[in-house]
Each structure stands twice: as structure tokens, then as C-alpha cells.
Design a protein around this motif. Structure first.
Motif: not given
Length: 430
Positions: A327-329, A321-322, A21-22
Motif C-alpha cells: 500500500x502507498x504511504x 486490492x493491495x 505496515x511493519x
């Protein structure tokens, strides 16, 4: 929220998952607080054991007339009592610090989703329908002549400000028909339980589904502490908040049509024209509560349920597909369904269907008892739009627009419109 035991057992794997997610590594900070908390708890337990031992010996000292030992033991007991209280407070403070840290860390992305930085790295997995070929230049929904009489942004701005709309006449009726159609399909064909929920919730409900503490600026809070729901995900998922349910109670599949409220923080300048991005809107929301081993199949099922609505309406769409960067948290995996909008010449999101895994369940303390016995387990939660009503209205208008300014309406909606099949260029349902 995350299981501290998993972080203790494999901190490197936890950091590696978050790095997708970075995010920078956080396990060392988590474990340092956890170690301090556990040390305080152990010290308090040791002091309690010493106090208990002194309590047993003080009577014997008094019985044998050893006043000096008696007073020493009484002093020791008083000191230990104060020490235990202080250690318990320190442990409580460390526990709150750990809980706050874990509450703010996003869910770990599912191994199956692609890595990426933003929506450009999402991966298409399904496409349905062919965008219509127009013999005229299609326009956006608010520019279609048939719609102008019934879609009033100026009056809404007078009443409430920007990003609101006043619907009337044929447009209002079409909006209502869409919501009723969606509910009927989900209840009668998909077997979901129709639910009417509040739109005002207590703060701990927003914590339960992950809107708080990090994303409070995205929602509205009343002066007495209630929060307006951003979607019925909050109310439907929190039905099992604090519960331990029987395994045979699962899966639970809910659907609700509600008003939704979002501040649209961070969206300044985006989609300012029309009703694509509003502060107040309506959604038909789906939520499933399942066993962990069933959630992947349930995700596919819910995705298909949302897609079915679009197919029945004859609206072309694609499903992606994200990637990790989009992507939401609070989610582990998300399918975005994007409907074709000819006025924008683009696919735009109309539904997100997501697996939260046990992330929300841990925040809500929602568990189930295995039928074969054993320790209660956390449930898995999933949610998805089925669909966003306003955005579906936009898609129906733009895909059904005609050269003379009228709008042809999907056949499945005709019974909901008392046989009406189109909105004339003058705004009349006929």
C-alpha cells in the motif's frame, strides 16, 4: 497527516494500525513531544495571566505612592514578557517537531484490506476478459514490426537520456487517440469535470498530497523551487487546498490529461526495455473530493470507471486490492487494475485507484461546512488513473498484434483515427 487527538485517545490502536505496515510503535514519541508542547503553551498562558494581573496592579501602586511596589511590578511585567516570548518560541519549536513527525508517518490502512508483505499478498477481487490465444509467439510492444518505425528509443536517448521515447507517425496518433477517447468517456459517460492544470507546482502543493517530505527523490524540482508533478493527483486534489466549502459543493469529480514526471528512484534495472517505465509519460487522472461517509462508494465508482475504459478497448484485466505491505504511504485502501500483456505473459498495473481518507485533507486544511450546521469537517480525497496512456498504448499493441507484424486496433478507437483500423507491418495507419 494524522489527528493528534485520536493518537492521544487511543495510542495503542494507532500503533496497532501502523504495525500492519511493519512499523514500530511511534505513539509514545509523538505524545512526548505533544506533552512538551502543551506544557510550554500552558506555562506561557500562566505567565501571561500573571503579567495581566501585574498590569492591573501597577497603576494602583503608583496612585498610592508605593514606589517600591511600583518598580517591583514593572520589573515583574518585563520579566514575564521575556518569559512568555521564550515559552512561545519553545512551544513553536515543539509544534514544528510534532508536525514534521506526523507529516512523515504513513496513512493508517483500512481495516478491510489484507495483511501482507508485498505484491504477492495482494488479493484478486475481479477479472474481466479472456487472454487471446495466439497461433504465433507474441512479442513485447517494442518488438512488433508495425511499431518499430514510430517508437524511437535511440533518438530519445540522444535528446534526453534513458527512459524516454520519441513517438511518431501512426504510433503517436494512436497515443493521442487513446487520451482523447479516455477523456470523452470520463466526461460524457462518467460525468467528470475536464480540467487542464499546470505541471509545475509550488512545494506546499507536494506536501499537501504527501509527495513531500519523504518522497522528494521520486520527483523532479526546478532550480527556482517548482516541482514537476508526478501525476495530476497533485494539482487536482490541491484545488481545495486551504478551502472550507459548502456541503452541497460535494462531491467534486475531476479528470485531467497531463504530462507526468517521475525520477523512478529505486527502480534501477526494472523494465528498462520499452516504454513501460519512463521518466516522462502521460496519464488521464481522476480525482474525487467527497464527504467521509461517501468515500467508500466513490472508490468503487472510480474503480469501475477505470475498468470501463479497458472493457471498451477489449483488453483483459484483473483488479486486486493491495495488501498492507504494498500500500502507498498516503493511502488507506487501493485497487490496482492490471492489464494483460501477452508479450510479457503477465498482468501489469495500468491503474491504481485509492482512498486517502482525510490524510491529505488534513495536510491541505481542506474542509466542508455540513448543511445542517455545526463544525466544519475534513473532506475525503480519492485519486485514480483513468488510465496511464502509455501503458494503455502498450496493451493495445501487444493484444492487437498479428502474425504478419501488423496491429489490429480496437473498434472504439476507429472514429478517433479517421476510420483507421490497423497499423500495417510497415507502420502505416490504414
Amino acid at each position: 497527516m494524522h489527528d493528534i487527538r485520536i493518537i492521544r485517545d487511543n495510542p495503542a490502536a494507532f500503533d496497532a494500525a501502523l504495525s500492519r505496515r511493519g512499523m514500530s510503535p511511534v505513539s509514545s514519541k509523538i505524545l512526548a513531544i505533544d506533552e512538551a508542547r502543551r506544557a510550554k503553551i500552558l506555562a506561557a498562558e500562566t505567565a501571561q495571566a500573571e503579567a495581566n494581573k501585574a498590569a492591573k496592579e501597577v497603576g494602583a501602586a503608583k496612585a498610592r505612592g508605593d514606589e517600591e511596589e511600583f518598580q517591583r511590578l514593572r520589573t515583574l511585567m518585563a520579566d514575564k514578557k521575556a518569559e512568555i516570548a521564550a515559552l512561545n518560541e519553545e512551544a513553536k519549536a515543539e509544534d514544528a517537531k510534532l508536525n514534521d513527525l506526523l507529516m512523515g508517518i504513513p496513512n493508517l490502512p483500512d481495516e478491510s484490506i489484507p495483511d501482507g508483505e508485498d505484491e504477492d499478498d495482494n488479493v484478486e477481487i475481479h477479472r474481466w476478459g479472456e487472454p487471446r490465444t495466439f497461433d504465433f509467439q507474441p512479442v513485447e510492444h517494442y518488438e512488433v514490426p508495425a511499431i518499430r518505425p514510430g517508437m524511437d528509443f535511440e533518438t530519445a536517448a540522444k535528446l534526453s537520456g534513458s527512459r524516454f521515447v520519441l513517438l511518431s507517425g501512426a504510433v503517436a496518433r494512436l497515443h493521442r487517440a487513446l487520451a482523447q477517447f479516455m477523456l470523452d468517456v470520463h466526461v460524457e459517460e462518467h460525468g467528470l469535470t475536464e480540467t487542464i492544470t499546470p505541471v509545475l507546482v509550488r512545494e506546499d502543493m507536494m506536501y499537501g498530497t504527501g509527495q513531500l517530505p519523504k518522497f522528494g527523490e521520486d520527483s523532479y524540482q526546478t532550480t527556482n523551487g517548482w516541482w514537476l508533478i508526478p501525476t495530476a493527483e497533485v494539482t487536482l486534489t490541491n484545488i481545495v487546498n486551504g478551502m472550507t466549502i459548502e456541503e452541497n459543493y460535494l462531491p467534486r469529480r475531476y479528470v485531467a490529461h497531463t504530462q507526468c514526471f517521475r525520477s523512478e528512484a529505486g527502480s534501477a534495472g526494472r523494465d528498462t526495455s520499452g516504454m513501460l517505465r519512463q521518466h516522462q509519460f502521460e496519464k488521464v487522472e481522476m480525482v474525487s473530493i467527497t464527504r467521509p461517509e461517501d468515500s467508500a462508494a466513490e472508490h468503487d465508482r472510480m474503480t469501475q470507471q477505470a475498468q470501463t475504459i479497458l472493457e471498451k478497448l477489449g483488453l483483459p484485466y484483473r483488479t486486486v486490492v493491495l495488501c498492507t505491505g504494498d500500500l502507498g504511504a498516503g493511502m488507506r485502501k487501493t485497487h490496482d487494475i492490471e492489464v494483460w500483456l501477452p508479450g510479457q505473459n503477465a498482468y501489469r498495473e495500468i491503474s491504481s485507484v485509492s482512498i486517502a481518507g482525510d490524510y491529505q485533507a488534513r495536510r491541505m486544511n481542506a474542509r466542508y461546512k455540513p448543511a445542517e450546521g455545526g463544525k466544519p469537517q475534513f473532506v475525503h480525497t480519492l485519486n485514480g488513473s483513468g488510465l496511464a496512456v502509455g501503458r494503455t498504448l502498450i496493451a493495445v499493441i501487444e493484444n492487437g498484434q498479428q502474425a504478419d507484424g501488423s496491429v489490429d486496433l480496437p473498434e472504439v478507437l476507429h472514429p478517433y483515427l479517421r476510420g483507421g483500423t490497423r497499423i500495417t507491418a510497415e507502420g502505416q495507419l490504414v
